[in-house]
Write a protein that holds these residues in place. Structure first.
Motif, PDB file in Angstrom:
ATOM      1  N   ALA A  45       0.706  -1.085  -0.102  1.00  0.00           N
ATOM      2  CA  ALA A  45       0.014   0.058   0.130  1.00  0.00           C
ATOM      3  C   ALA A  45       0.744   1.262  -0.147  1.00  0.00           C
ATOM      4  O   ALA A  45       0.382   2.231  -0.635  1.00  0.00           O
ATOM      5  CB  ALA A  45      -0.898   0.058   1.140  1.00  0.00           C
ATOM      6  N   CYS A  46       1.986   1.040   0.499  1.00  0.00           N
ATOM      7  CA  CYS A  46       2.747   2.577   0.664  1.00  0.00           C
ATOM      8  C   CYS A  46       3.946   2.333  -0.293  1.00  0.00           C
ATOM      9  O   CYS A  46       4.570   1.327  -0.526  1.00  0.00           O
ATOM     10  CB  CYS A  46       3.576   2.505   1.993  1.00  0.00           C
ATOM     11  SG  CYS A  46       4.388   3.767   2.626  1.00  0.00           S
ATOM     12  N   CYS A  47       4.217   3.426  -0.951  1.00  0.00           N
ATOM     13  CA  CYS A  47       5.269   3.454  -1.979  1.00  0.00           C
ATOM     14  C   CYS A  47       6.648   3.502  -1.321  1.00  0.00           C
ATOM     15  O   CYS A  47       6.939   4.338  -0.402  1.00  0.00           O
ATOM     16  CB  CYS A  47       5.275   4.951  -2.954  1.00  0.00           C
ATOM     17  SG  CYS A  47       6.514   5.233  -3.773  1.00  0.00           S
ATOM     18  N   PRO A  48       7.514   2.495  -1.633  1.00  0.00           N
ATOM     19  CA  PRO A  48       8.831   2.443  -0.944  1.00  0.00           C
ATOM     20  C   PRO A  48       9.950   3.661  -1.482  1.00  0.00           C
ATOM     21  O   PRO A  48      10.858   3.813  -0.789  1.00  0.00           O
ATOM     22  CB  PRO A  48       9.363   1.219  -1.797  1.00  0.00           C
ATOM     23  CG  PRO A  48       8.745   0.880  -2.934  1.00  0.00           C
ATOM     24  CD  PRO A  48       7.265   1.482  -2.779  1.00  0.00           C
ATOM     25  N   HIS A  49       9.547   4.335  -2.588  1.00  0.00           N
ATOM     26  CA  HIS A  49      10.299   5.311  -2.971  1.00  0.00           C
ATOM     27  C   HIS A  49       9.994   6.755  -2.251  1.00  0.00           C
ATOM     28  O   HIS A  49      11.081   7.290  -1.810  1.00  0.00           O
ATOM     29  CB  HIS A  49      10.247   5.584  -4.382  1.00  0.00           C
ATOM     30  CG  HIS A  49      10.270   4.425  -5.390  1.00  0.00           C
ATOM     31  ND1 HIS A  49      11.637   3.858  -5.445  1.00  0.00           N
ATOM     32  CD2 HIS A  49       9.517   3.690  -5.995  1.00  0.00           C
ATOM     33  CE1 HIS A  49      11.468   2.671  -6.193  1.00  0.00           C
ATOM     34  NE2 HIS A  49      10.206   2.406  -6.365  1.00  0.00           N
ATOM     35  N   CYS A  50       8.877   7.116  -2.015  1.00  0.00           N
ATOM     36  CA  CYS A  50       8.401   8.446  -1.441  1.00  0.00           C
ATOM     37  C   CYS A  50       7.615   8.279  -0.082  1.00  0.00           C
ATOM     38  O   CYS A  50       7.126   9.387   0.523  1.00  0.00           O
ATOM     39  CB  CYS A  50       7.849   9.351  -2.674  1.00  0.00           C
ATOM     40  SG  CYS A  50       6.144   8.941  -2.812  1.00  0.00           S
TER      41      CYS A  50
END
Length: 130
Positions: A45-50
């Motif tokens: 669910a959460c972007c690992p980049h931002c």
């Protein structure tokens, strides 16, 4: 021909259920962040980049190139474990199938294929040379 390994059915959770539902239809989904625009693998669910929670499912054609690989030869099984970099950018760990294991090479173009899981679970993604 070498016997393929049996893979247990995955344990889906709310974050991965859309992926496995699409896999049952033969479609390969990845996540893309609508905040930074980057695709990522594995589904979460959460972007690992931002670190944004603004992610969406997008269908991928499932094309990529072999980044790294190792061929395992344990009679009666022979299989290739590889990192494949998808055209969209993410790199995923997978298996390479339907190939001459001795001719696999880093940089080789591959295409998604699907293999059944045990217990009637959804198919899991693997790659084959294209």
């Amino acid at each position: 021909m070498a016997k393929e390994r049996s893979i247990p059915a995955p344990m889906a959770n709310p974050e991965t259920e859309p992926f496995w539902a699409a896999a049952r239809e033969g479609r390969f989904l990845i996540k893309r962040c609508t905040a930074c625009g980057k695709a990522h693998w594995y589904p979460r669910a959460c972007c690992p980049h931002c670190m944004s929670e603004a992610t969406e499912w997008v269908e991928s054609p499932g094309r990529g190139t072999i980044y790294s690989l190792s061929v395992m030869k344990r009679a009666p099984e022979v299989y290739a474990v590889a990192y494949v970099t998808l055209e969209e950018g993410p790199t995923m760990m997978t298996n390479i199938v339907e190939c001459d294991y001795d001719s696999l090479a880093i940089g080789q173009a591959v295409q998604i294929a699907w293999r059944p899981t045990a217990e009637g679970g959804p198919p899991y993604p693997v790659f084959k040379p294209r």
